[in-house]
Design a protein around this motif. Structure first.
Motif, PDB file in Angstrom:
ATOM      1  N   SER A 117       0.837  -1.197   0.000  1.00  0.00           N
ATOM      2  CA  SER A 117       0.000   0.000   0.000  1.00  0.00           C
ATOM      3  C   SER A 117       0.872   1.248   0.000  1.00  0.00           C
ATOM      4  N   PRO A 118       0.458   2.287  -0.727  1.00  0.00           N
ATOM      5  CA  PRO A 118       1.180   3.564  -0.652  1.00  0.00           C
ATOM      6  C   PRO A 118       1.201   4.137   0.771  1.00  0.00           C
ATOM      7  N   ASP A 119       0.247   3.693   1.604  1.00  0.00           N
ATOM      8  CA  ASP A 119       0.197   4.171   2.993  1.00  0.00           C
ATOM      9  C   ASP A 119       0.736   3.114   3.956  1.00  0.00           C
ATOM     10  N   TYR A 120       1.671   2.311   3.471  1.00  0.00           N
ATOM     11  CA  TYR A 120       2.197   1.163   4.217  1.00  0.00           C
ATOM     12  C   TYR A 120       2.646   1.538   5.631  1.00  0.00           C
ATOM     13  N   TRP A 121       3.458   2.579   5.763  1.00  0.00           N
ATOM     14  CA  TRP A 121       4.076   2.877   7.053  1.00  0.00           C
ATOM     15  C   TRP A 121       3.061   3.357   8.079  1.00  0.00           C
ATOM     16  N   ASN A 122       2.143   4.201   7.671  1.00  0.00           N
ATOM     17  CA  ASN A 122       1.117   4.669   8.613  1.00  0.00           C
ATOM     18  C   ASN A 122       0.217   3.523   9.068  1.00  0.00           C
ATOM     19  N   LEU A 123      -0.177   2.676   8.152  1.00  0.00           N
ATOM     20  CA  LEU A 123      -1.019   1.532   8.501  1.00  0.00           C
ATOM     21  C   LEU A 123      -0.270   0.567   9.411  1.00  0.00           C
ATOM     22  N   THR A 124       0.995   0.337   9.106  1.00  0.00           N
ATOM     23  CA  THR A 124       1.795  -0.587   9.913  1.00  0.00           C
ATOM     24  C   THR A 124       1.989  -0.066  11.334  1.00  0.00           C
ATOM     25  N   ARG A 125       2.284   1.212  11.465  1.00  0.00           N
ATOM     26  CA  ARG A 125       2.449   1.783  12.800  1.00  0.00           C
ATOM     27  C   ARG A 125       1.161   1.669  13.610  1.00  0.00           C
ATOM     28  N   ARG A 126       0.041   1.964  12.979  1.00  0.00           N
ATOM     29  CA  ARG A 126      -1.242   1.877  13.671  1.00  0.00           C
ATOM     30  C   ARG A 126      -1.518   0.439  14.097  1.00  0.00           C
ATOM     31  N   PHE A 127      -1.257  -0.518  13.223  1.00  0.00           N
ATOM     32  CA  PHE A 127      -1.487  -1.936  13.509  1.00  0.00           C
ATOM     33  C   PHE A 127      -0.629  -2.406  14.678  1.00  0.00           C
ATOM     34  N   ASN A 128       0.651  -2.117  14.618  1.00  0.00           N
ATOM     35  CA  ASN A 128       1.563  -2.563  15.678  1.00  0.00           C
ATOM     36  C   ASN A 128       1.229  -1.916  17.012  1.00  0.00           C
ATOM     37  N   ASP A 129       0.904  -0.643  16.986  1.00  0.00           N
ATOM     38  CA  ASP A 129       0.568   0.063  18.221  1.00  0.00           C
ATOM     39  C   ASP A 129      -0.706  -0.502  18.841  1.00  0.00           C
ATOM     40  N   PHE A 130      -1.709  -0.756  18.024  1.00  0.00           N
ATOM     41  CA  PHE A 130      -2.983  -1.279  18.515  1.00  0.00           C
ATOM     42  C   PHE A 130      -2.784  -2.646  19.158  1.00  0.00           C
ATOM     43  N   CYS A 131      -2.084  -3.532  18.478  1.00  0.00           N
ATOM     44  CA  CYS A 131      -1.884  -4.882  19.012  1.00  0.00           C
ATOM     45  C   CYS A 131      -1.055  -4.841  20.289  1.00  0.00           C
ATOM     46  N   GLY A 132      -0.035  -4.002  20.314  1.00  0.00           N
ATOM     47  CA  GLY A 132       0.792  -3.899  21.515  1.00  0.00           C
ATOM     48  C   GLY A 132       0.013  -3.406  22.716  1.00  0.00           C
ATOM     49  N   ARG A 133      -0.822  -2.385  22.532  1.00  0.00           N
ATOM     50  CA  ARG A 133      -1.579  -1.813  23.645  1.00  0.00           C
ATOM     51  C   ARG A 133      -2.653  -2.768  24.153  1.00  0.00           C
ATOM     52  N   ASN A 134      -3.137  -3.658  23.289  1.00  0.00           N
ATOM     53  CA  ASN A 134      -4.245  -4.522  23.674  1.00  0.00           C
ATOM     54  C   ASN A 134      -3.831  -5.982  23.900  1.00  0.00           C
ATOM     55  N   GLY A 135      -2.541  -6.236  23.904  1.00  0.00           N
ATOM     56  CA  GLY A 135      -2.052  -7.575  24.213  1.00  0.00           C
ATOM     57  C   GLY A 135      -2.444  -8.624  23.194  1.00  0.00           C
ATOM     58  N   ILE A 136      -2.499  -8.255  21.918  1.00  0.00           N
ATOM     59  CA  ILE A 136      -2.864  -9.179  20.846  1.00  0.00           C
ATOM     60  C   ILE A 136      -1.593  -9.582  20.083  1.00  0.00           C
ATOM     61  N   MET A 137      -1.347 -10.858  19.945  1.00  0.00           N
ATOM     62  CA  MET A 137      -0.183 -11.297  19.185  1.00  0.00           C
ATOM     63  C   MET A 137      -0.288 -10.799  17.740  1.00  0.00           C
ATOM     64  N   ASN A 138       0.828 -10.311  17.192  1.00  0.00           N
ATOM     65  CA  ASN A 138       0.811  -9.861  15.805  1.00  0.00           C
ATOM     66  C   ASN A 138       2.064 -10.217  15.027  1.00  0.00           C
TER      67      ASN A 138
END
Length: 291
Positions: free
Chosen positions: A245-266
């Motif tokens: 995706s052209p928005d790869y980095w923003n989407l990836t940061r959001r994904f990693n941050d969300f999973c980390g804050r909520n204790g979801i394996m990613n």
């Protein structure tokens, strides 16, 4: 459809496919790639009619219990499963012999077998995997036309949650210029949080295209999204395998941050290890099922 008598059913990594080919019609399906030698046309389903007998024989001979995987290359709950019940027969065998199960599907037909999945989970371990790619229901009906909608799959995940069956979501592929938006990502992540999934698999924010899959995908773009194929070709070229995706980095940061804050394996290796880890094993085997 056509029937065959398979020579074996379990791979070296204890994965199995009961069908080959699919009728779900997802426009991005990697299983259409020619490298897999799937039936042509892809909708001409190959049915391994002797799969239950082969599976029972294989499980009888195993010295140690393990997790059995299915659904990687062909969905075990395609339309034919309603009348054939091949998947259910194999689940009954897995349950009877006390093995574990990691099963992947896009269909709420899996709820038919909730009794068996719950029994397997109580005796050993059962992990249900469902793909969620497209929060927008109208777009979902285009990119995944003959399968349960995203909302329906989300409702199924909540049922598994309520029955104590762990779930994993495949949030892939992310289609450039179609579902690669922050709104789409947040909608899927919110579903995952409410359903209390244990892990979310996202192999980068993009998709992969190979010969066979590529031609089908671009034909679908021409049909449903005129002009979008040219946009792909201008950015990626014809032979690109990884299309991020052209928005790869923003989407990836959001994904990693969300999973980390909520204790979801990613992390994929961690999730695959979890799905392969039979309760009696001392260490998880961090290898992907080899189908």
């Amino acid at each position: 459809m056509h029937e065959i008598n398979a020579k074996s059913i379990l791979s070296a990594q204890n994965g199995m496919n009961l069908y080959r080919g699919c009728t779900h019609g997802c426009i991005y399906c990697d299983a259409r790639s020619k490298c897999y030698h799937t039936p042509e046309p892809f909708e001409d389903i190959e049915i391994k009619v002797n799969a239950p007998e082969l599976l029972e024989d294989a499980l009888k001979r195993k010295r140690k219990k393990c997790m059995i995987g299915t659904g990687s290359m062909s969905d075990p709950y395609i339309h034919l499963e309603e009348k054939l019940g091949l998947t259910r027969k194999c689940l009954e065998i897995i349950d009877h012999y006390g093995f574990g199960l990691a099963i992947q599907t896009k269909s709420t037909r899996i709820l038919r077998d909730l009794d068996l999945l719950e029994s397997i989970n109580k005796k050993a371990k059962c992990v249900v995997q469902m793909t969620l790619t497209t929060y927008d229901e109208n777009l979902c009906r285009i990119v995944e036309p003959n399968v349960s909608t995203t909302r329906e799959r989300f409702e199924a995940l909540k049922i598994f949650r309520d029955h104590g069956i762990p779930t994993v979501v495949w949030m892939t592929p992310v289609l450039p210029y179609l579902n690669d938006t922050m709104e789409n990502l947040n909608g899927i992540l919110d579903y995952c949080l409410e359903a209390k999934v244990v892990g979310i698999i996202a192999f980068g924010m993009g998709l992969t295209l190979r010969e066979g899959d590529r031609e089908y995908y671009y034909a679908a773009l021409d049909k449903h999204f005129p002009g979008l194929k040219q946009r792909y070709l201008d950015r990626f070229g014809w032979n690109a395998y990884e299309l991020s995706s052209p928005d790869y980095w923003n989407l990836t940061r959001r994904f990693n941050d969300f999973c980390g804050r909520n204790g979801i394996m990613n992390k994929p290796d961690e999730i695959f290890g979890y799905m392969r880890d039979f309760p009696e094993q001392e260490k998880p085997q961090q290898l992907l099922f080899d189908f």
